[in-house]
Design a protein around this motif. Sequence first.
Motif, PDB file in Angstrom:
ATOM      1  N   MET A   1       0.909  -1.220   0.219  1.00  0.00           N
ATOM      2  CA  MET A   1      -0.080  -0.088  -0.122  1.00  0.00           C
ATOM      3  C   MET A   1       0.898   1.219   0.129  1.00  0.00           C
ATOM      4  O   MET A   1       1.846   1.371   0.861  1.00  0.00           O
ATOM      5  N   GLN A   2       0.692   2.297  -0.909  1.00  0.00           N
ATOM      6  CA  GLN A   2       1.467   3.543  -1.019  1.00  0.00           C
ATOM      7  C   GLN A   2       0.932   4.295   0.064  1.00  0.00           C
ATOM      8  O   GLN A   2      -0.365   4.435   0.391  1.00  0.00           O
ATOM      9  N   CYS A   3       1.620   4.995   0.896  1.00  0.00           N
ATOM     10  CA  CYS A   3       1.275   5.781   1.943  1.00  0.00           C
ATOM     11  C   CYS A   3       0.862   7.399   1.228  1.00  0.00           C
ATOM     12  O   CYS A   3       1.656   7.921   0.277  1.00  0.00           O
ATOM     13  N   ALA A   4      -0.221   7.866   1.777  1.00  0.00           N
ATOM     14  CA  ALA A   4      -0.551   9.081   1.363  1.00  0.00           C
ATOM     15  C   ALA A   4       0.046  10.235   1.863  1.00  0.00           C
ATOM     16  O   ALA A   4      -0.301  11.339   1.099  1.00  0.00           O
ATOM     17  N   LYS A   5       0.994  10.169   2.814  1.00  0.00           N
ATOM     18  CA  LYS A   5       1.854  11.161   3.166  1.00  0.00           C
ATOM     19  C   LYS A   5       3.032  11.396   2.411  1.00  0.00           C
ATOM     20  O   LYS A   5       3.482  12.466   2.019  1.00  0.00           O
ATOM     21  N   CYS A   6       3.762  10.267   2.441  1.00  0.00           N
ATOM     22  CA  CYS A   6       5.159  10.287   1.932  1.00  0.00           C
ATOM     23  C   CYS A   6       5.405   9.500   0.606  1.00  0.00           C
ATOM     24  O   CYS A   6       6.409   9.392  -0.190  1.00  0.00           O
ATOM     25  N   SER A   7       4.458   8.743   0.151  1.00  0.00           N
ATOM     26  CA  SER A   7       4.430   7.987  -1.188  1.00  0.00           C
ATOM     27  C   SER A   7       5.048   6.905  -1.075  1.00  0.00           C
ATOM     28  O   SER A   7       5.416   6.130  -2.093  1.00  0.00           O
ATOM     29  N   TYR A   8       5.543   6.503  -0.008  1.00  0.00           N
ATOM     30  CA  TYR A   8       6.577   5.035   0.304  1.00  0.00           C
ATOM     31  C   TYR A   8       5.724   3.966  -0.020  1.00  0.00           C
ATOM     32  O   TYR A   8       4.574   3.857   0.510  1.00  0.00           O
ATOM     33  N   GLN A   9       6.082   3.020  -0.791  1.00  0.00           N
ATOM     34  CA  GLN A   9       5.318   1.775  -1.308  1.00  0.00           C
ATOM     35  C   GLN A   9       5.586   0.849   0.086  1.00  0.00           C
ATOM     36  O   GLN A   9       6.830   0.245  -0.041  1.00  0.00           O
ATOM     37  N   ASN A  10       4.532   0.488   0.856  1.00  0.00           N
ATOM     38  CA  ASN A  10       4.497  -0.362   1.929  1.00  0.00           C
ATOM     39  C   ASN A  10       4.080  -1.703   1.581  1.00  0.00           C
ATOM     40  O   ASN A  10       3.129  -1.709   0.610  1.00  0.00           O
ATOM     41  N   PRO A  11       4.436  -2.844   2.342  1.00  0.00           N
ATOM     42  CA  PRO A  11       3.773  -4.020   2.084  1.00  0.00           C
ATOM     43  C   PRO A  11       2.142  -3.816   2.395  1.00  0.00           C
ATOM     44  O   PRO A  11       1.821  -3.123   2.943  1.00  0.00           O
TER      45      PRO A  11
END
Length: 173
Positions: A1-11
């Motif tokens: 899942m992509q973070c809405a704050k920093c756009s990091y792609q998380n598992p």
Amino acid sequence: MQCAKCSYQNPDEAKECQQCGINLAWAAENITEPCSACNTQNPVFAEKCSNCGLNLQWAREERRKKEEEERKQQEKAVAGRDRAVQAEIDAALTKERGRKLAGDALLAAIVGIFICGIFLEPYAIYRARQAKEMLSSGEEGRGKADAAEILGWIILVIWVLLVVIQVIGALSS
């Protein structure tokens, strides 16, 4: 899942962003962006505006392009200022070198009065002309350059006359 704050792609199973630590579920629901057409707040991952239907991905890309263009313009402005500053530094260094050459030329012209004038005076004239190319009329050092050139020519003529007189005297005896 992509973070809405920093756009990091998380598992996909992550509950918090591994980059910034924000709660991913909360961020997806609460971090919004305005539609560029109607200003309606939409979730950051929405593809279309919930009010007017504008393609938000296209709007994001256009905004990114605009920001990139503004950044490039700012870089050009900074580069232009840097070139102007460098030009000022170069001009100051050229004037300083001209003043030094003028002083060297005057010293050579004065020393040439007493010794090796036949060699020192052409050198003084050459250096004085170099200095005059670097200095404008009225600038510090320009007077020295003018004096060195005039003195160089006068003393050179005198030295040449003295050599000619010596040669004539040697030939007549």
